[in-house]
Design a protein around this motif. Structure first.
Motif, PDB file in Angstrom:
ATOM      1  N   HIS A   1      10.548  15.051 -10.366  1.00 40.96           N
ATOM      2  CA  HIS A   1      11.924  14.746  -9.976  1.00 40.96           C
ATOM      3  C   HIS A   1      12.570  13.742 -10.938  1.00 40.96           C
ATOM      4  O   HIS A   1      13.742  13.899 -11.309  1.00 40.96           O
ATOM      5  N   ALA A   2      11.842  12.727 -11.353  1.00 42.59           N
ATOM      6  CA  ALA A   2      12.388  11.719 -12.263  1.00 42.59           C
ATOM      7  C   ALA A   2      12.791  12.345 -13.593  1.00 42.59           C
ATOM      8  O   ALA A   2      13.845  12.014 -14.149  1.00 42.59           O
ATOM      9  N   GLU A   3      11.976  13.260 -14.109  1.00 47.33           N
ATOM     10  CA  GLU A   3      12.283  13.899 -15.383  1.00 47.33           C
ATOM     11  C   GLU A   3      13.563  14.733 -15.314  1.00 47.33           C
ATOM     12  O   GLU A   3      14.186  14.998 -16.337  1.00 47.33           O
ATOM     13  N   ARG A   4      13.959  15.120 -14.128  1.00 48.17           N
ATOM     14  CA  ARG A   4      15.176  15.906 -13.964  1.00 48.17           C
ATOM     15  C   ARG A   4      16.369  15.068 -13.521  1.00 48.17           C
ATOM     16  O   ARG A   4      17.511  15.429 -13.775  1.00 48.17           O
ATOM     17  N   ASP A   5      16.110  13.947 -12.876  1.00 52.64           N
ATOM     18  CA  ASP A   5      17.185  13.143 -12.299  1.00 52.64           C
ATOM     19  C   ASP A   5      17.624  11.965 -13.171  1.00 52.64           C
ATOM     20  O   ASP A   5      18.757  11.506 -13.045  1.00 52.64           O
ATOM     21  N   VAL A   6      16.731  11.468 -14.012  1.00 49.52           N
ATOM     22  CA  VAL A   6      17.040  10.284 -14.813  1.00 49.52           C
ATOM     23  C   VAL A   6      17.593  10.714 -16.171  1.00 49.52           C
ATOM     24  O   VAL A   6      16.977  11.525 -16.868  1.00 49.52           O
ATOM     25  N   ASP A   7      18.756  10.166 -16.531  1.00 50.84           N
ATOM     26  CA  ASP A   7      19.362  10.477 -17.827  1.00 50.84           C
ATOM     27  C   ASP A   7      18.665   9.655 -18.915  1.00 50.84           C
ATOM     28  O   ASP A   7      18.796   8.430 -18.962  1.00 50.84           O
ATOM     29  N   VAL A   8      17.932  10.329 -19.759  1.00 47.34           N
ATOM     30  CA  VAL A   8      17.225   9.666 -20.856  1.00 47.34           C
ATOM     31  C   VAL A   8      17.773  10.112 -22.221  1.00 47.34           C
ATOM     32  O   VAL A   8      17.161   9.861 -23.247  1.00 47.34           O
ATOM     33  N   SER A   9      18.941  10.746 -22.206  1.00 46.68           N
ATOM     34  CA  SER A   9      19.487  11.337 -23.432  1.00 46.68           C
ATOM     35  C   SER A   9      19.769  10.301 -24.515  1.00 46.68           C
ATOM     36  O   SER A   9      19.761  10.648 -25.703  1.00 46.68           O
ATOM     37  N   ASN A  10      20.027   9.044 -24.180  1.00 45.09           N
ATOM     38  CA  ASN A  10      20.326   8.017 -25.169  1.00 45.09           C
ATOM     39  C   ASN A  10      19.105   7.206 -25.600  1.00 45.09           C
ATOM     40  O   ASN A  10      19.240   6.245 -26.355  1.00 45.09           O
ATOM     41  N   ILE A  11      17.935   7.579 -25.125  1.00 47.03           N
ATOM     42  CA  ILE A  11      16.726   6.840 -25.481  1.00 47.03           C
ATOM     43  C   ILE A  11      16.055   7.546 -26.662  1.00 47.03           C
ATOM     44  O   ILE A  11      15.721   8.731 -26.578  1.00 47.03           O
ATOM     45  N   PRO A  12      15.874   6.814 -27.762  1.00 48.81           N
ATOM     46  CA  PRO A  12      15.228   7.438 -28.927  1.00 48.81           C
ATOM     47  C   PRO A  12      13.719   7.539 -28.724  1.00 48.81           C
ATOM     48  O   PRO A  12      13.137   6.834 -27.905  1.00 48.81           O
ATOM     49  N   ILE A  13      13.109   8.403 -29.510  1.00 49.63           N
ATOM     50  CA  ILE A  13      11.650   8.484 -29.522  1.00 49.63           C
ATOM     51  C   ILE A  13      11.151   7.320 -30.377  1.00 49.63           C
ATOM     52  O   ILE A  13      11.585   7.135 -31.501  1.00 49.63           O
ATOM     53  N   ILE A  14      10.260   6.520 -29.831  1.00 50.72           N
ATOM     54  CA  ILE A  14       9.743   5.332 -30.503  1.00 50.72           C
ATOM     55  C   ILE A  14       8.362   5.649 -31.046  1.00 50.72           C
ATOM     56  O   ILE A  14       7.475   6.052 -30.322  1.00 50.72           O
ATOM     57  N   ARG A  15       8.218   5.487 -32.351  1.00 55.70           N
ATOM     58  CA  ARG A  15       6.950   5.821 -33.001  1.00 55.70           C
ATOM     59  C   ARG A  15       6.321   4.555 -33.597  1.00 55.70           C
ATOM     60  O   ARG A  15       7.026   3.617 -33.965  1.00 55.70           O
ATOM     61  N   ALA A  16       5.024   4.578 -33.712  1.00 47.72           N
ATOM     62  CA  ALA A  16       4.309   3.470 -34.353  1.00 47.72           C
ATOM     63  C   ALA A  16       4.661   3.459 -35.844  1.00 47.72           C
ATOM     64  O   ALA A  16       4.837   4.514 -36.457  1.00 47.72           O
ATOM     65  N   ALA A  17       4.758   2.276 -36.408  1.00 45.51           N
ATOM     66  CA  ALA A  17       5.129   2.147 -37.832  1.00 45.51           C
ATOM     67  C   ALA A  17       3.991   2.547 -38.735  1.00 45.51           C
ATOM     68  O   ALA A  17       2.875   2.567 -38.456  1.00 45.51           O
TER      69      ALA A  17
END
Length: 100
Positions: free
Chosen positions: A84-100
């Motif tokens: 439900h959270a994956e469908r209800d929470v807007d995460v469109s503005n969150i970038p993918i964070i990768r290890a340096a």
């Protein structure tokens, strides 16, 4: 070994749905089950009706009462909540964070 594949578009079952299937097989009614678990009848009805989640405390009671451990009840609830959270929470503005 065969790995079960679940349709990602299908919501996982709420633990209350499993309880609704299990309780009749015990030969006891919901009021008796609630009393044996040490929770109110209304709380059990709310879980079965999928209006309340299974908390860790209730999972411990269910796990002991049905002999299958708390973890299975918590995993069912977590799968249901995450779906439900994956469908209800807007995460469109969150970038993918990768290890340096």
């Amino acid at each position: 070994m065969h790995k079960a594949i679940r349709d990602a578009n299908r919501c996982p079952s709420h633990p209350g749905a499993a309880l609704n299937d299990i309780i009749p097989a015990t030969g006891k009614n919901k009021t008796e089950i609630a009393k044996l678990l040490g929770i109110s009848r209304q709380h059990l009805y709310d879980i079965i009706g999928e209006r309340k989640p299974v908390s860790p405390e209730v999972a411990a009671r269910l796990g002991k009462g049905f002999g299958n451990g708390a973890e299975i009840w918590l995993r069912m609830q977590a799968s249901y909540d995450a779906w439900h959270a994956e469908r209800d929470v807007d995460v469109s503005n969150i970038p993918i964070i990768r290890a340096a």
